[in-house]
Structure formats: C-alpha cells, structure tokens
Design a protein around this motif. Sequence first.
Motif, short mmCIF file in Angstrom:
data_model
loop_
_atom_site.label_atom_id
_atom_site.label_comp_id
_atom_site.label_asym_id
_atom_site.label_seq_id
_atom_site.Cartn_x
_atom_site.Cartn_y
_atom_site.Cartn_z
N LYS A 160 0.85 -1.19 0.00
CA LYS A 160 0.00 0.00 0.00
C LYS A 160 0.89 1.23 0.00
O LYS A 160 1.88 1.29 0.73
CB LYS A 160 -0.90 -0.02 1.24
CG LYS A 160 -1.91 1.11 1.34
CD LYS A 160 -2.79 0.89 2.56
CE LYS A 160 -3.81 1.97 2.73
NZ LYS A 160 -4.69 1.72 3.91
N SER A 193 -7.99 0.00 -11.87
CA SER A 193 -6.72 -0.73 -11.90
C SER A 193 -5.71 0.06 -12.71
O SER A 193 -6.03 0.63 -13.77
CB SER A 193 -6.91 -2.11 -12.54
OG SER A 193 -7.75 -2.91 -11.74
N LEU A 233 -1.17 9.58 -13.72
CA LEU A 233 -2.36 9.66 -12.86
C LEU A 233 -3.01 11.04 -12.87
O LEU A 233 -4.23 11.15 -12.92
CB LEU A 233 -1.97 9.29 -11.43
CG LEU A 233 -1.26 7.94 -11.25
CD1 LEU A 233 -0.88 7.74 -9.78
CD2 LEU A 233 -2.13 6.79 -11.75
N SER A 248 2.26 6.49 -11.54
CA SER A 248 2.10 5.40 -10.56
C SER A 248 3.44 4.71 -10.33
O SER A 248 4.10 4.30 -11.28
CB SER A 248 1.07 4.38 -11.06
OG SER A 248 1.02 3.29 -10.16
N ILE A 251 -6.51 2.03 -7.45
CA ILE A 251 -6.71 3.29 -6.72
C ILE A 251 -7.69 3.02 -5.59
O ILE A 251 -8.90 2.95 -5.78
CB ILE A 251 -7.26 4.39 -7.65
CG1 ILE A 251 -6.36 4.61 -8.86
CG2 ILE A 251 -7.41 5.71 -6.87
CD1 ILE A 251 -4.97 5.08 -8.53
N ILE A 290 -2.67 3.93 -3.40
CA ILE A 290 -2.62 2.80 -4.31
C ILE A 290 -2.42 1.53 -3.49
O ILE A 290 -1.58 1.49 -2.58
CB ILE A 290 -1.48 2.94 -5.34
CG1 ILE A 290 -1.64 4.24 -6.12
CG2 ILE A 290 -1.45 1.74 -6.28
CD1 ILE A 290 -0.45 4.54 -7.02
N GLU A 291 -3.18 0.49 -3.80
CA GLU A 291 -3.01 -0.80 -3.15
C GLU A 291 -2.71 -1.86 -4.21
O GLU A 291 -3.35 -1.89 -5.27
CB GLU A 291 -4.27 -1.22 -2.39
CG GLU A 291 -4.53 -0.41 -1.14
CD GLU A 291 -5.74 -0.92 -0.38
OE1 GLU A 291 -6.43 -1.83 -0.90
OE2 GLU A 291 -5.99 -0.41 0.72
N ASN A 292 -1.73 -2.70 -3.92
CA ASN A 292 -1.48 -3.87 -4.75
C ASN A 292 -2.16 -5.06 -4.10
O ASN A 292 -1.76 -5.50 -3.02
CB ASN A 292 0.03 -4.12 -4.88
CG ASN A 292 0.33 -5.24 -5.87
OD1 ASN A 292 -0.34 -6.26 -5.89
ND2 ASN A 292 1.35 -5.04 -6.69
#
Length: 268
Positions: free
Chosen positions: A59, A80, A87, A106, A112, A132-134
Amino acid sequence: MRKILIFGLISFFIISCEPDSRPQQKAEKRLTVWQKFELRKDTLNVDIPVEGKLVAWHKMDLLAPIDSKVISLLVEKNESIKKGDLLLHLWPLSGYRNYTPVEIFSPMNGVIAELYVKLADTLKQGEMLLTIENRENLTMRAKLNHWQTPFVKRNANVTLTYHNMQIKGAVIDVDLKNDWVTIIVPNQQLKIKEELLVNGYIQLQNIAGDFLPAAVFEQRDSLLAELESETMLTIYRVGMAGDSLAFIAPSLPDINEIQVKKNLDINK
C-alpha cells in the motif's frame, strides 16, 4: 408448668444457635481435586488458531510534492493501474520549474484504493493525493502467545475461513520478540477487493512432544500441574492435534504422567 416452659425456651435457643448446614451443602456441590493424566508422547500435526484482518500486501500513499492546483485527473477510485501510468497533473503555485505542470506517475501496479482530490483543488505541499493498493496478494498479521510462537516457522501452511469460503495461505514472517506472525494469501483467484476479518489455523506438520486430552484444559490456555517429583509447573496449550488432543509446552521428556487440579461437579 414453669419447668416445662423453661425447658422449651432452652431447647428453642439451642436449635436457633445451631449453624445452618444448607450453605455448606451448597458449597460441597463443587470440589477441586487432583487428577492424574498420562502424557502421550507422539509426533502429530498441530493446528494453532489465528485471527486478523486480510489487507492488501502493498500500500502506498502519494502526496503533493509542492503547493499546487489539480489541472487534470486521469483516474477514478477502484480503477486498476500499472506502474508508470500517468495519474494526474499539478500546476505549481510558485515559480517551480517556470510553472511547468508536474506529472504524477504510478510507482507500482495496483488499484486506486482512495482518491482524495478532484479537479481544480488547490493543495499544500504534503497533502494526500491518492492511495494505491497492490491486491495481487493479501496479508494478515496475527498475535500469538509467547509459548506458541517458537513452534511456527516460515512457509507453514495456513487455512483461513470467511463465511463458507476457505482461503489458503502461508506464513512469511515470524516475530519471535513480539509474538506476531505475518501470513500471505494469493488473491488472483479470490479477487477480494476489501479488507476482511477472518480466522483459521496455522498448520504445523510432524510436531514431536507431549499431548494431553484437550478436555483437561477446560477452555483455558494454561493450567497448574504437579509432576512426579512433586514440583509444580505451569503448562500451556500450544494448539490442537485433531479434535481431542492438546499439544503442550514446555516439553516434559522424563515425565510420563502429571496431576492436574480439576473441578468436579458432584451433582452429576
């Protein structure tokens, strides 16, 4: 007649002064006694219970690098993105690079998760732009007891449950100092898009040691035991082997049976 009356008063006084046996009978309905239990020396699979929150494994918060104004916004919440995607643009509010717009890219693949700005917002340096989260993988941190952590190793299998869904994962880190474990869960097939509160088990394979019937603990994590040498020791329930056996610590290599204080209900 007077003698009869005096004798009756004395008898009444004696009866009144006798202690009431009813509270004593009630107290005797539950007894605490020492019971002897044989230790089972074996090598078995052991499950240690865990619970916690599944979150994105990576994150990142992006912040405004300068005092600026949002002049373009190219993403939406839950969209995504890939590493390197453009961005948004920020217009400097000072002479930064001759008022050249600042491009925000990014730094990683992800989603997002939060968007804190909208078009034409004026920002101070350091204000939040977005998060942003993976979610390719999910992680969970779980707190253990100090007698459980030493038995947990990296790569141990984990099964978590959310409603009727079983989620498979593995231990990726063990913090022996603070008794935390970190668990990772692949998310490619689950496609979980929110934080989930889950519980389950760390599955330890072929653990050698001492086992007692789980019922001995009576839902407690520890109990006081008397060893053959008449010394007292607190033993701890590490986890479960099957449905009926509890794996205990510390190890008692030269002891084959122990005595444990048990509460007995004599009404049964």
